[in-house]
Design a protein around this motif. Structure first.
Motif, PDB file in Angstrom:
ATOM      1  N   THR A  24     -10.926  -9.321  -4.962  1.00 53.35           N
ATOM      2  CA  THR A  24     -10.224  -9.229  -3.975  1.00 53.35           C
ATOM      3  C   THR A  24      -8.205  -9.383  -3.738  1.00 53.35           C
ATOM      4  N   LEU A  25      -7.450 -10.446  -4.715  1.00 53.37           N
ATOM      5  CA  LEU A  25      -6.180 -10.133  -4.898  1.00 53.37           C
ATOM      6  C   LEU A  25      -5.896  -8.887  -5.582  1.00 53.37           C
ATOM      7  N   ILE A  26      -6.625  -8.375  -6.080  1.00 54.45           N
ATOM      8  CA  ILE A  26      -5.840  -7.150  -7.032  1.00 54.45           C
ATOM      9  C   ILE A  26      -6.022  -5.624  -4.986  1.00 54.45           C
ATOM     10  N   ALA A  27      -7.062  -6.363  -4.342  1.00 55.33           N
ATOM     11  CA  ALA A  27      -7.188  -5.156  -3.181  1.00 55.33           C
ATOM     12  C   ALA A  27      -5.920  -5.707  -2.504  1.00 55.33           C
ATOM     13  N   PHE A  28      -5.781  -6.686  -2.444  1.00 54.78           N
ATOM     14  CA  PHE A  28      -4.896  -7.397  -1.241  1.00 54.78           C
ATOM     15  C   PHE A  28      -3.336  -6.982  -1.844  1.00 54.78           C
ATOM     16  N   SER A  29      -2.691  -7.444  -3.015  1.00 54.32           N
ATOM     17  CA  SER A  29      -1.711  -6.169  -3.671  1.00 54.32           C
ATOM     18  C   SER A  29      -1.290  -5.344  -3.582  1.00 54.32           C
ATOM     19  N   HIS A  30      -2.586  -4.076  -3.742  1.00 52.88           N
ATOM     20  CA  HIS A  30      -2.547  -2.680  -3.579  1.00 52.88           C
ATOM     21  C   HIS A  30      -2.449  -2.363  -2.030  1.00 52.88           C
ATOM     22  N   GLY A  31      -3.242  -2.876  -1.441  1.00 56.15           N
ATOM     23  CA  GLY A  31      -2.723  -2.621  -0.065  1.00 56.15           C
ATOM     24  C   GLY A  31      -1.623  -3.290   0.298  1.00 56.15           C
ATOM     25  N   SER A  33       1.379  -3.110  -1.794  1.00 51.07           N
ATOM     26  CA  SER A  33       2.115  -2.253  -2.149  1.00 51.07           C
ATOM     27  C   SER A  33       2.038  -0.659  -1.631  1.00 51.07           C
ATOM     28  N   HIS A  34       1.045  -0.085  -1.837  1.00 52.34           N
ATOM     29  CA  HIS A  34       0.738   0.721  -1.152  1.00 52.34           C
ATOM     30  C   HIS A  34       0.363   1.626   0.326  1.00 52.34           C
ATOM     31  N   GLY A  35      -0.385   0.438   1.095  1.00 52.36           N
ATOM     32  CA  GLY A  35      -1.186   0.486   1.971  1.00 52.36           C
ATOM     33  C   GLY A  35      -3.034   0.361   1.694  1.00 52.36           C
ATOM     34  N   TRP A  36      -3.339   0.726   3.364  1.00 53.04           N
ATOM     35  CA  TRP A  36      -4.443   0.467   3.627  1.00 53.04           C
ATOM     36  C   TRP A  36      -5.169   1.020   3.140  1.00 53.04           C
ATOM     37  N   SER A  99      10.728  -3.620  -0.793  1.00 51.59           N
ATOM     38  CA  SER A  99      10.053  -3.990   0.432  1.00 51.59           C
ATOM     39  C   SER A  99       8.354  -3.365   0.714  1.00 51.59           C
ATOM     40  N   LEU A 100       7.850  -4.029   1.161  1.00 53.37           N
ATOM     41  CA  LEU A 100       6.583  -3.629   1.538  1.00 53.37           C
ATOM     42  C   LEU A 100       6.197  -2.014   1.830  1.00 53.37           C
ATOM     43  N   SER A 101       7.146  -1.956   2.471  1.00 61.67           N
ATOM     44  CA  SER A 101       7.215  -0.920   3.784  1.00 61.67           C
ATOM     45  C   SER A 101       8.174   0.138   3.271  1.00 61.67           C
ATOM     46  N   ASP A 102       9.133   0.408   2.007  1.00 62.44           N
ATOM     47  CA  ASP A 102       9.747   1.265   1.327  1.00 62.44           C
ATOM     48  C   ASP A 102       9.530   1.487   0.400  1.00 62.44           C
ATOM     49  N   ARG A 103       8.894   2.923   1.284  1.00 64.69           N
ATOM     50  CA  ARG A 103       8.529   3.882   0.265  1.00 64.69           C
ATOM     51  C   ARG A 103       9.684   4.793  -0.802  1.00 64.69           C
ATOM     52  N   LEU A 171      -5.362  -6.843   4.550  1.00 63.00           N
ATOM     53  CA  LEU A 171      -4.566  -7.832   5.437  1.00 63.00           C
ATOM     54  C   LEU A 171      -3.007  -7.405   4.314  1.00 63.00           C
ATOM     55  N   GLY A 172      -3.336  -6.608   2.818  1.00 61.38           N
ATOM     56  CA  GLY A 172      -2.081  -6.758   1.924  1.00 61.38           C
ATOM     57  C   GLY A 172      -1.478  -5.734   2.960  1.00 61.38           C
ATOM     58  N   ALA A 173      -1.805  -4.435   3.683  1.00 67.83           N
ATOM     59  CA  ALA A 173      -1.415  -4.147   4.191  1.00 67.83           C
ATOM     60  C   ALA A 173      -0.597  -4.240   5.317  1.00 67.83           C
TER      61      ALA A 173
END
Length: 209
Positions: A24-31, A33-36, A99-103, A171-173
């Protein structure tokens, strides 16, 4: 197996899957970093690994693992080492995230890398096979065909793993859209990396097979 048992089985699998862990944490981290949407690729890898583990349990590999201490320990330490490796990589990458939103700084990861990350992290815990080996017989009904019921259980496991990982990716996204400060982002990724390292060490140190 009637509808009530199917619902109980699905609820059990989902409840266990919802417990925060490496998958679940890897999914959260990828969300984060890269969006849902792209985190669903990670969720697909997670689901594929869970399906393989469930199939292995159905085929009797769980009995082999629980009966062979050497084989189980080999897989256990290999999985633990991989979790530690993933944790270190997350910790090191934290300093590079602005930033989490810095593409600009968070370039899209290849889909195969996201899928592989979800798959390998989920597959790194051999205890899942032993868990399915213990769980499946509790819900088998003598009235139905064993192969058909096991196939249904594998499908439920696969769908449940995908759904739960997708929720964590969401949640990550959601945090990504908050445009948190660099310091907050760094703390999130370092915390996630630290949990992976702790999970790996805990898995290696656990006595239960």
């Amino acid at each position: 197996m009637d509808l009530t048992y199917w619902a109980l089985f699905a609820g059990t699998v989902i409840a266990v899957s919802m417990i925060p862990g490496p998958s679940t944490l890897i999914a959260f981290s990828h969300g984060a970093s890269h969006g849902w949407l792209r985190s669903t690729i990670t969720a697909s890898g997670n689901a594929a690994a869970s399906a393989c583990q469930a199939i292995a349990a159905s085929a009797g590999l769980g009995l082999v693992l629980t009966g062979s201490a050497t084989l189980f320990l080999t897989l256990k330490y290999a999985g633990a080492a991989y979790l530690v490796y993933v944790g270190i990589q997350l910790w090191r990458s934290a300093a590079r995230r602005v930033s989490l939103s810095d593409r600009t700084h968070n370039l899209p990861e290849p889909a195969r890398k996201l899928f592989a990350g979800g798959f390998t992290v989920a597959a790194s815990n051999p205890k899942a096979i032993a868990f399915f080996t213990a769980l499946f017989p509790q819900f088998l009904s003598p009235e139905g065909t064993g192969v058909g019921q096991l196939a249904g259980m594998v499908a439920v496991v696969c769908l449940s793993a995908f759904a739960v990982a997708t929720v964590y990716g969401g949640l990550g996204a959601w945090l990504r859209r908050l445009e948190l400060s660099r310091r907050a982002v760094t703390r999130i990724h370092k915390t996630t990396g630290g949990i992976f390292v702790a999970s790996g060490i805990g898995l290696a140190a656990s006595r239960s097979g």
